[in-house]
Design a protein around this motif. Structure first.
Motif, short mmCIF file in Angstrom:
data_model
loop_
_atom_site.label_atom_id
_atom_site.label_comp_id
_atom_site.label_asym_id
_atom_site.label_seq_id
_atom_site.Cartn_x
_atom_site.Cartn_y
_atom_site.Cartn_z
N ILE A 61 0.76 7.05 15.37
CA ILE A 61 1.03 5.69 14.91
C ILE A 61 -0.04 5.32 13.88
O ILE A 61 -1.24 5.44 14.14
CB ILE A 61 1.02 4.69 16.08
CG1 ILE A 61 2.09 5.09 17.11
CG2 ILE A 61 1.26 3.28 15.58
CD1 ILE A 61 2.09 4.20 18.34
N VAL A 62 0.40 4.87 12.70
CA VAL A 62 -0.50 4.61 11.57
C VAL A 62 -0.35 3.15 11.15
O VAL A 62 0.77 2.65 11.00
CB VAL A 62 -0.17 5.54 10.38
CG1 VAL A 62 -1.11 5.27 9.22
CG2 VAL A 62 -0.24 7.00 10.81
N THR A 63 -1.50 2.47 10.95
CA THR A 63 -1.51 1.07 10.52
C THR A 63 -2.58 0.92 9.43
O THR A 63 -3.76 1.09 9.71
CB THR A 63 -1.84 0.12 11.68
OG1 THR A 63 -0.92 0.36 12.75
CG2 THR A 63 -1.73 -1.33 11.23
N PRO A 64 -2.19 0.60 8.18
CA PRO A 64 -3.18 0.37 7.12
C PRO A 64 -3.54 -1.11 7.02
O PRO A 64 -2.72 -1.99 7.28
CB PRO A 64 -2.46 0.85 5.86
CG PRO A 64 -1.02 0.58 6.14
CD PRO A 64 -0.82 0.70 7.63
N HIS A 65 -4.79 -1.38 6.62
CA HIS A 65 -5.29 -2.75 6.42
C HIS A 65 -6.10 -2.80 5.13
O HIS A 65 -6.86 -1.86 4.84
CB HIS A 65 -6.16 -3.22 7.58
CG HIS A 65 -5.43 -3.38 8.88
ND1 HIS A 65 -4.68 -4.49 9.18
CD2 HIS A 65 -5.34 -2.55 9.95
CE1 HIS A 65 -4.15 -4.35 10.39
NE2 HIS A 65 -4.54 -3.17 10.88
N LEU A 66 -5.96 -3.88 4.39
CA LEU A 66 -6.84 -4.14 3.26
C LEU A 66 -8.12 -4.77 3.81
O LEU A 66 -8.06 -5.76 4.55
CB LEU A 66 -6.17 -5.08 2.25
CG LEU A 66 -4.94 -4.53 1.53
CD1 LEU A 66 -4.32 -5.61 0.67
CD2 LEU A 66 -5.31 -3.32 0.67
N ILE A 81 0.85 -1.19 0.00
CA ILE A 81 0.00 0.00 0.00
C ILE A 81 0.88 1.23 0.00
O ILE A 81 1.76 1.38 0.86
CB ILE A 81 -0.93 0.02 1.23
CG1 ILE A 81 -1.78 -1.26 1.28
CG2 ILE A 81 -1.82 1.25 1.22
CD1 ILE A 81 -2.55 -1.42 2.57
N ASN A 82 0.67 2.10 -0.97
CA ASN A 82 1.32 3.41 -1.00
C ASN A 82 0.40 4.39 -0.29
O ASN A 82 -0.77 4.55 -0.66
CB ASN A 82 1.58 3.85 -2.44
CG ASN A 82 2.25 5.20 -2.51
OD1 ASN A 82 1.63 6.23 -2.29
ND2 ASN A 82 3.53 5.21 -2.85
N LEU A 83 0.92 5.06 0.74
CA LEU A 83 0.08 5.88 1.61
C LEU A 83 0.63 7.29 1.69
O LEU A 83 1.78 7.50 2.08
CB LEU A 83 0.02 5.26 3.01
CG LEU A 83 -0.94 5.89 4.01
CD1 LEU A 83 -2.37 5.73 3.54
CD2 LEU A 83 -0.76 5.24 5.37
N THR A 84 -0.19 8.26 1.31
CA THR A 84 0.12 9.68 1.48
C THR A 84 -0.75 10.21 2.61
O THR A 84 -1.98 10.15 2.53
CB THR A 84 -0.14 10.47 0.20
OG1 THR A 84 0.67 9.93 -0.86
CG2 THR A 84 0.20 11.94 0.39
N MET A 116 3.91 0.44 2.62
CA MET A 116 3.88 -0.60 3.65
C MET A 116 3.02 -1.76 3.17
O MET A 116 2.22 -1.62 2.24
CB MET A 116 3.31 -0.04 4.96
CG MET A 116 4.14 1.04 5.60
SD MET A 116 3.40 1.57 7.16
CE MET A 116 1.85 2.22 6.55
N ARG A 117 3.18 -2.87 3.86
CA ARG A 117 2.33 -4.02 3.61
C ARG A 117 1.13 -4.00 4.56
O ARG A 117 1.10 -3.25 5.54
CB ARG A 117 3.12 -5.31 3.78
CG ARG A 117 4.21 -5.49 2.73
CD ARG A 117 4.83 -6.87 2.79
NE ARG A 117 5.87 -7.02 1.77
CZ ARG A 117 5.63 -7.40 0.54
NH1 ARG A 117 4.40 -7.69 0.15
NH2 ARG A 117 6.61 -7.52 -0.33
N ASP A 118 0.17 -4.81 4.25
CA ASP A 118 -1.05 -4.89 5.06
C ASP A 118 -0.70 -5.25 6.49
O ASP A 118 -0.04 -6.25 6.75
CB ASP A 118 -1.98 -5.94 4.45
CG ASP A 118 -3.27 -6.08 5.24
OD1 ASP A 118 -3.58 -5.18 6.04
OD2 ASP A 118 -3.96 -7.09 5.06
#
Length: 465
Positions: free
Chosen positions: A407-412, A318-321, A356-358
C-alpha cells in the motif's frame, strides 16, 4: 534623378514603418562628443539611427551581421542579418570621428514573449537572447508549466534553448509504504509399522512404512501377557499384545502442523521532485564470481526493496514511478560451484507508474503463491489389502500459501524543525552508578527532552504488534 528620389522615398517609408511597429527594437540618436548607447537590432528587422551632425562617411565592421544604408546625411537605416555584435562608425566631413555605435543583433523574441503571456498568464518568466538562442529564467508554479514554456521556446529556437527556470511551491514528496506478507502452511502425515517377535528370540519380523522400518524405534518390550512397545517418533502411538509365544507390536505415527508468519515493513522516504529514492530492509548475500584474477565475491541484496521517483506535475498531482520487491534466501535449492555452496533466491517484484493527488493511496495486491504436494507411499501388494493395508501405507499432505500486499501513499511535505520530531529514546536516560547499583534502575531519572515532556495520550513512538 527621378528614380533615385523614388528609391530614397521608398527606403524612408520602409524605415518609418519598421520604426512604428512594436517589433522594432529602438530608434537611436547620436550626439557628437557624447557616449552612445548600444543599438539592439532584432534579426531580420530594421531600426533607424539619427545623427545630430551631418556625416560624410559610415562603415560597418561585419556586414554579415548587419547591413546599413543612408536615408539622408543624418539618418541611417540598419538591418539585422545574423546574431552577433559589430561596430557602426560615423565620420564627419573632414574625416573626424563622430561616434562608434555598438550594434547587437539577436533573434526576434517579441512574438515569443507575446505567445508565452497568452499561454501561461501570471507566470514570471524572463526571456533573453544569447547568441542565436533563447534563455528562459524565473520561477514557475509547477513542473507542467515549465515543460510548456520549454516546448514553446523550442518552436522558435530548436535545440538552442537554455533553461534557467526553477519550480516554486512544495517540491518534496514523502512516500509512506506498507509491506504486508502473510505466509500460512499446513502439513499432515500418517504412517504405520508392524513388528512380530517370538518369546525365545529366534523369530523377528518388522514391516510397514513407519519408524520400525527405518530403525527409529529403539526398543520393543513385551512383559508377560501385557505387551507394550515404545518409540521415539514424534506424535507416534504404539501398542502391543501376545498370542502364545508370539508377540505383536504396532506403531502409528500421525502428525499435523500449522504455521503462520506475517512480514511487515513500513518505510517512509522523502525525495525531491524528479529525484530517485531507495530503501532496503534486509541484507546482502555473498556470491563467488570467477574472473581473470581467480574468485571474487559479489553481494546480492535481499529483503524488502523499494525504488521510487516522484514528479510533482501541478497543484497537488503527483506522478509516481515505483519499483518494489520482496526477496529471501531459499535454502531448499543449492548449487555447488568452485567449492562454495550457493543458495537460490525467492523474489517477487512489481513495477508501475501512477498519478495521484496528495494523500491518496493505491494498493498492489494479488501477489499470491500457493504450493501443494500430496504423496502416498505403500509396501507393494500389502498396501492394497483392505483395512489391514493401512498398516503398510504412509500418506503425506503439505500446502503453503503466501500473499504480498503493498500500500503506497504519497504526501507533499516541507522541511520541519528537528525539535518537533519524537524519537523512541527521548524518554530514556543512562542511569548513574548510584541508581544502577543501589536501586537497580536500568534507566535514569531526570529532565527529558522538550518533546518527551509532553503528555502523550494513547500510542506513540514506534509500536510493533
Amino acid at each position: 534623378m527621378y528614380v533615385s528620389h523614388l528609391c530614397r522615398a521608398g527606403l524612408v517609408g520602409l524605415a518609418l514603418a519598421a520604426a512604428a511597429t512594436p517589433a522594432a527594437a529602438q530608434s537611436l540618436r547620436v550626439v557628437e562628443g557624447a557616449q552612445t548607447a548600444a543599438l539592439n537590432v532584432p534579426m531580420n528587422r530594421a531600426v533607424v539611427v539619427e545623427s545630430d551632425v551631418p556625416f560624410a562617411e559610415l562603415s560597418i565592421a561585419n556586414p554579415g551581421i548587419a547591413d546599413i544604408s543612408t536615408l539622408s546625411d543624418r539618418t541611417i537605416y540598419v538591418l539585422g542579418k545574423a546574431p552577433g555584435r559589430t561596430t557602426l562608425t560615423l565620420l564627419g566631413v573632414n574625416g573626424q570621428l563622430i561616434a562608434n555605435v555598438e550594434v547587437q543583433v539577436a533573434p526576434d523574441v517579441a512574438e515569443f514573449k507575446e505567445r508565452l503571456r497568452q499561454i501561461l498568464p501570471g507566470e514570471s518568466i524572463e526571456v533573453r537572447t544569447a547568441n542565436d538562442g533563447i534563455v528562459l529564467s524565473g520561477v514557475v508554479s509547477d513542473a507542467a508549466k515549465l515543460d510548456r514554456a520549454l516546448d514553446l521556446a523550442e518552436r522558435y529556437a530548436p535545440d538552442r534553448v537554455s533553461n534557467l527556470m526553477s519550480v516554486g511551491g512544495t517540491q518534496q514528496v514523502m512516500l509512506k509504504v506498507r509491506f504486508a506478507e502473510m505466509q500460512r502452511s499446513v502439513a499432515k502425515n500418517l504412517s504405520s509399522s508392524l513388528a512380530i517377535d517370538r518369546a525365545g528370540g529366534d523369530l523377528g519380523v518388522k514391516g510397514g512404512t513407519g519408524a520400525f522400518t527405518d530403525g527409529a524405534l529403539r526398543t520393543a518390550t513385551f512383559a508377560g501377557d501385557n505387551t507394550s512397545a515404545t518409540g521415539d517418533a514424534e506424535a507416534g502411538v504404539t501398542f502391543g499384545f501376545s498370542a502364545g509365544s508370539l508377540q505383536f507390536a504396532v506403531l502409528l505415527e500421525a502428525l499435523e502442523s500449522k504455521g503462520m508468519v506475517r512480514t511487515l515493513a513500513e518505510p517512509n522516504l522523502t525525495a525531491l521532485s524528479g529525484q530517485e529514492a531507495r530503501f532496503l530492509a534486509g541484507g546482502e548475500y555473498p556470491i563467488p564470481v570467477a574472473d581473470s584474477d581467480g574468485i571474487s565475491i559479489e553481494y546480492k541484496p535481499f529483503g524488502v526493496e523499494l525504488n521510487f521517483t516522484p514528479v510533482v506535475i501541478e497543484n497537488d498531482i503527483i506522478n509516481l514511478t515505483i519499483n518494489a520487491s520482496v526477496s529471501s534466501i531459499d535454502t531448499t535449492i543449492t548449487l555447488e560451484a568452485a567449492g562454495f555452496t550457493i543458495n537460490a533466491f525467492r523474489r517477487r517484484e512489481t513495477s508501475t507508474t501512477v498519478e495521484m493527488r496528495d494523500g491518496e493511496s493505491f494498493a498492489i495486491a494479488g501477489l499470491l503463491q500457493d504450493d501443494f504436494r500430496d504423496l502416498n507411499g505403500q509396501v507393494p501388494w500389502l498396501g492394497d489389502v483392505p483395512v489391514l493395508g493401512a498398516l503398510f501405507r504412509s500418506s503425506e499432505y503439505q500446502r503453503a500459501q503466501s500473499e504480498l500486499v503493498i500500500i503506497v501513499t504519497p504526501h507533499l511535505v516541507s522541511p520541519t524543525r528537528g525539535e518537533a520530531l519524537a524519537l523512541p529514546t527521548d524518554r530514556v536516560r543512562i542511569p548513574t552508578e548510584r541508581e544502577l547499583f543501589l536501586f537497580g534502575k536500568v534507566t535514569g531519572s531526570g529532565p527529558a527532552s522538550e518533546v518527551a515532556r509532553q503528555d502523550f495520550s494513547g500510542s506513540y513512538g514506534y509500536v510493533m504488534e
